[in-house]
Design a protein around this motif. Structure first.
Motif, short mmCIF file in Angstrom:
data_model
loop_
_atom_site.label_atom_id
_atom_site.label_comp_id
_atom_site.label_asym_id
_atom_site.label_seq_id
_atom_site.Cartn_x
_atom_site.Cartn_y
_atom_site.Cartn_z
N PRO A 7 0.82 -1.22 0.00
CA PRO A 7 0.00 0.00 0.00
C PRO A 7 0.85 1.26 0.00
CG PRO A 7 0.29 -0.75 2.24
CD PRO A 7 1.13 -1.66 1.38
N GLY A 8 0.28 2.34 -0.50
CA GLY A 8 1.00 3.61 -0.45
C GLY A 8 0.23 4.70 -1.17
N SER A 9 0.79 5.90 -1.08
CA SER A 9 0.18 7.03 -1.80
C SER A 9 0.69 7.05 -3.24
CB SER A 9 0.57 8.35 -1.13
OG SER A 9 0.24 8.31 0.23
N ALA A 36 -3.70 4.37 -2.15
CA ALA A 36 -4.67 4.91 -1.17
C ALA A 36 -5.46 6.05 -1.79
CB ALA A 36 -3.93 5.37 0.07
N ASN A 38 -7.72 8.08 -0.19
CA ASN A 38 -8.40 8.71 0.95
C ASN A 38 -8.51 10.21 0.73
OD1 ASN A 38 -8.78 6.34 2.25
ND2 ASN A 38 -6.96 6.50 3.53
N LYS A 41 -5.95 12.57 2.36
CA LYS A 41 -4.63 12.42 1.76
C LYS A 41 -4.59 13.08 0.38
CE LYS A 41 -1.67 9.67 4.12
NZ LYS A 41 -0.22 9.75 4.13
N PHE A 71 -7.72 1.82 -3.24
CA PHE A 71 -8.59 1.46 -2.11
C PHE A 71 -8.93 2.69 -1.30
CE2 PHE A 71 -6.06 1.45 1.90
CZ PHE A 71 -4.80 1.72 1.39
N GLY A 73 -10.58 3.81 2.59
CA GLY A 73 -10.83 3.29 3.93
C GLY A 73 -9.63 2.55 4.48
N LEU A 74 -9.92 1.59 5.36
CA LEU A 74 -8.85 0.92 6.09
C LEU A 74 -8.11 -0.12 5.25
CD1 LEU A 74 -10.35 0.22 9.64
CD2 LEU A 74 -8.58 1.89 9.03
N LEU A 75 -6.79 -0.08 5.37
CA LEU A 75 -5.96 -1.08 4.71
C LEU A 75 -6.29 -2.48 5.23
CD1 LEU A 75 -3.51 -1.84 2.96
CD2 LEU A 75 -2.06 -1.27 4.91
N ARG A 89 5.98 -3.29 3.21
CA ARG A 89 6.40 -1.91 3.37
C ARG A 89 7.91 -1.83 3.24
NH1 ARG A 89 3.24 2.37 2.90
NH2 ARG A 89 4.22 3.54 4.58
N TYR A 99 7.10 5.35 12.56
CA TYR A 99 5.81 5.38 11.88
C TYR A 99 5.43 3.98 11.40
CZ TYR A 99 2.64 6.53 7.93
OH TYR A 99 1.60 6.58 7.04
N MET A 103 2.24 1.60 12.55
CA MET A 103 1.27 1.11 11.58
C MET A 103 1.19 -0.41 11.59
SD MET A 103 0.68 3.01 8.03
CE MET A 103 2.19 2.56 7.28
N MET A 106 -0.69 -1.59 14.66
CA MET A 106 -2.12 -1.27 14.57
C MET A 106 -2.80 -2.17 13.54
SD MET A 106 -4.39 0.36 16.01
CE MET A 106 -3.80 1.78 16.92
N ASN A 107 -2.13 -2.38 12.42
CA ASN A 107 -2.72 -3.25 11.40
C ASN A 107 -2.83 -4.69 11.89
OD1 ASN A 107 -3.44 -1.55 9.24
ND2 ASN A 107 -1.30 -1.33 8.64
O1 PNS Z 1 3.02 5.94 1.01
P1 PNS Z 1 2.45 6.32 2.34
O2 PNS Z 1 1.79 7.66 2.26
O3 PNS Z 1 3.44 6.21 3.46
O4 PNS Z 1 1.29 5.25 2.64
C1 PNS Z 1 0.54 5.32 3.81
C2 PNS Z 1 -0.64 4.34 3.74
C3 PNS Z 1 -1.51 4.64 2.53
C4 PNS Z 1 -0.13 2.94 3.64
C5 PNS Z 1 -1.46 4.50 5.05
O5 PNS Z 1 -1.81 5.84 5.23
C6 PNS Z 1 -2.73 3.65 5.05
O6 PNS Z 1 -2.68 2.46 5.24
N1 PNS Z 1 -3.90 4.29 4.81
C7 PNS Z 1 -5.18 3.65 4.79
C8 PNS Z 1 -6.00 3.99 6.03
C9 PNS Z 1 -5.60 3.10 7.19
O7 PNS Z 1 -5.73 1.90 7.15
N2 PNS Z 1 -5.09 3.75 8.26
C10 PNS Z 1 -4.68 3.07 9.47
C11 PNS Z 1 -3.24 2.56 9.36
S1 PNS Z 1 -2.77 1.66 10.79
#
Ligand code: PNS
Length: 162
Positions: A7-9, A36, A38, A41, A71, A73-75, A89, A99, A103, A106-107
């Motif tokens: 995942p990523g921007s 993403a 969102n 973002k 996508f 919403g939530l990853l 990642r 960071y 993540m 939390m994921n």
């Molecule tokens: O390339 P990036 O901007 O570092 O990617 C960040 C990304 C898109 C992976 C992160 O913001 C994400 O997973 N966004 C989706 C929303 C989500 O699930 N947020 C909670 C993450 S624990």
């Protein structure tokens, strides 16, 4: 089938991202590159969702076992929906760690059956980031070494150098 979600921007995709995908292909059966979409973002992104997706698709079009999707919403929800076993990642430097660690934990809480998998890109990309690329391109600096041709072209257009 071992599916990893990357995942990523991707604002925009760089050679560092591509390097990571190639490395992951030797480990997983399929890589789903998830862009993403969102709204919050999007406001911070230089490129629109459509532009980012176009550049990613063009760049990865010849790679078997790679799928591109967007996508919202939530990853963790995406991971469950497509049955992925891993979130992929990149870790470039210690500064990424805090960071990424937050993540990943939390994921794991949100999708317990999915592990976050960290890979390190080639040394020549450890200092590369989409933000730096945009900064250099803004002043018409040379980014050829760091991004695919389509990205170079789109950045030149965006900043009025083409
Ligand atoms: O390339 P990036 O901007 O570092 O990617 C960040 C990304 C898109 C992976 C992160 O913001 C994400 O997973 N966004 C989706 C929303 C989500 O699930 N947020 C909670 C993450 S624990």
């Amino acid at each position: 089938m071992k599916i990893a979600v990357y995942p990523g921007s991707f604002d925009p995709i760089t050679n560092g991202h591509i390097d990571l995908i190639k490395r992951a292909l030797s480990i997983f059966d399929k890589i789903v590159v998830a862009i993403a979409d969102n709204v919050e973002k999007e406001r911070e992104c230089l490129f629109t969702m459509e532009q980012r997706e176009k550049m990613v698709k063009e760049t990865l079009k010849d790679m078997d076992k790679v799928e591109v999707l967007r996508f919202k919403g939530l990853l963790a929800d995406l991971v469950k929906k497509i049955g992925a076993c891993s979130i992929l990642r990149g870790l470039r430097a210690v500064s990424d760690f805090e960071y990424e660690f937050q993540m990943a934990l939390m994921n794991r809480n949100l999708a317990p059956s999915c592990e976050t998998f960290f890979l390190t890109p080639s040394e020549k990309y450890t200092y590369l980031s989409s933000s730096l690329i945009k900064d250099i391109a803004r002043f018409n600096g040379d980014i050829s070494e760091f991004v695919p041709e389509v990205v170079k072209r789109e950045l030149k257009k965006k900043f009025g150098f083409a």
